[in-house]
Scaffold this motif. Structure first.
Motif, mmCIF file in Angstrom:
data_model
loop_
_atom_site.group_PDB
_atom_site.id
_atom_site.type_symbol
_atom_site.label_atom_id
_atom_site.label_comp_id
_atom_site.label_asym_id
_atom_site.label_seq_id
_atom_site.Cartn_x
_atom_site.Cartn_y
_atom_site.Cartn_z
ATOM 1 N N UNK A 119 31.628 105.536 66.072
ATOM 2 C CA UNK A 119 30.333 105.154 65.579
ATOM 3 C C UNK A 119 30.360 104.517 64.146
ATOM 4 N N UNK A 120 31.300 105.089 63.293
ATOM 5 C CA UNK A 120 31.004 104.447 61.888
ATOM 6 C C UNK A 120 31.387 103.029 61.749
ATOM 7 N N UNK A 121 32.074 102.393 62.899
ATOM 8 C CA UNK A 121 32.377 100.840 62.612
ATOM 9 C C UNK A 121 31.491 100.206 63.476
ATOM 10 N N UNK A 122 30.884 100.894 64.527
ATOM 11 C CA UNK A 122 29.951 100.270 65.373
ATOM 12 C C UNK A 122 28.808 100.155 64.776
ATOM 13 N N UNK A 123 28.379 100.894 63.608
ATOM 14 C CA UNK A 123 27.077 100.866 63.209
ATOM 15 C C UNK A 123 26.691 99.621 62.320
ATOM 16 N N UNK A 124 27.659 98.816 61.781
ATOM 17 C CA UNK A 124 27.662 97.527 61.443
ATOM 18 C C UNK A 124 26.680 96.717 62.521
#
Length: 352
Positions: free
Chosen positions: A69-74
């Motif tokens: 999720x922390x990478x997908x948030x972009x």
């Protein structure tokens, strides 16, 4: 190249990645080590081609199932993102509450397609174009430390996938700007944009969204440049009293590695590391920013169709090292449905 992994192999990949206590003595640690050593040799060559491809497919499959999720948030913060089945049909609503969408721009991987949206149409179909990206990992490091290097390779797949999608988002917005498809008040392509210039774009987006904060995504270099300009604006008639430099902003400029707000706009710094040994190149633009009006669905639509697939894997020989190069393919639609909810900045004075 299509490789089907057994369910137990897929579960192994997930356990190895998620476990914090795994080591070379554990059952899963021994299993992933055995696969790596069966696939490659310490001297940087392929030991068993089928095992080599099984290892690389396991890296890609594990990455697919464990998207972080922390990478997908972009992507989530600037687009309307969905993942559907490989044969599913996806439609986008083009009936904007304020203005009719007239044009759709879609990234093809090699360029941008323009599609006119007829006035009688309320929805347009997503087009699952085939896109490709690649990653590399060190053969010697994978052989000597297969547990940690397997995890690193999984992370790298997801990182590169997100950066690739972001590159396509920038491509469609850049093309929209170049073809005068973004309102003039909501874009700037001059070198060394002033803070007042940024405020003009922000004000237009705030008016459009009825005062919901916009979201801006950009490299840290551009966000930092805008923050410095905000801090340097002085009260009219003064050379020492800053107009916008609050105590919180002063502290953030001194101590924070990323700036999270410029004026009233939420700022999101993209992950954009160096990609060469001389620290001179990055994948995503450092001088461009995309702004999305708050309070409504993003005009940028991203739809993934099905899962990533390993297209090819080879060994690349270098003077100092040997690397495995994985080419990964997947079907995705990246479309900009043009309306007035988007802003764009290109400031060529911002460099690495």
């Amino acid at each position: 190249m299509e490789i089907t992994l057994k369910p137990e192999a897929i579960q192994l990949g997930k356990r190895v990645y998620n476990s914090k206590d795994i080591n070379s003595e554990s059952k899963d640690g021994q299993a992933i080590t055995e696969l790596a050593h069966k696939a490659i040799n310490a001297n940087g060559t392929i030991n068993n081609l089928q095992a080599f491809r099984d290892l690389n497919q396991l890296i890609v499959t594990t990455a697919e199932q464990l998207q972080q999720p922390n990478r997908q948030q972009y992507i989530d913060l600037v687009s309307d993102y969905k993942k559907v089945g490989v044969n599913d049909i996806m439609q986008y609503n083009v009936e904007d509450k304020i203005t009719k969408v007239t044009t759709a721009l879609t990234a093809t991987g090699t360029g941008v397609n323009f599609t006119k949206v007829p006035s009688f149409t309320s929805r347009v179909y997503a087009t699952p174009y085939k896109h490709q990206f690649g990653i590399k990992y060190s053969i010697s490091e994978m052989y000597s430390d297969p547990i940690n290097q397997f995890k690193n390779a999984v992370d790298l797949v997801n990182e590169e996938k997100v950066r690739y999608i972001l590159s396509q988002i920038f491509a469609v917005v850049r093309e929209a700007s170049a073809n005068s498809k973004i309102p003039a008040k909501q874009k700037s392509t001059v070198a060394n944009i002033t803070f007042q210039g940024f405020k003009a774009i922000e004000t237009a987006l705030l008016r459009y969204s009825k005062n919901v904060k916009p979201v801006m995504i950009a490299d840290t270099a551009l966000i930092g440049s805008l923050a410095d300009k905000q801090a340097s604006v002085m009260v009219t008639g003064s050379t020492t009293v800053p107009m916008y430099l609050t105590d919180d902003m002063r502290k953030s400029l001194l101590t924070d590695t990323t700036i999270e707000q410029i004026s009233k706009t939420v700022a999101i710094s993209i992950d954009n590391p160096y990609i060469d040994n001389m620290n001179s190149k990055v994948e995503l633009p450092v001088d461009e920013a995309i702004l999305i009006a708050g309070g409504s669905a993003s005009p940028i639509k991203v739809t993934e169709f099905g899962d990533m697939a390993l297209l090819s894997d080879i060994i690349q020989q270098h003077i100092e090292s040997e690397e495995a190069f994985l080419k990964i393919a997947y079907k995705v639609d990246v479309t900009l449905l043009l309306n007035r909810a988007i802003g764009y900045i290109k400031d060529t004075s911002v460099v690495l």
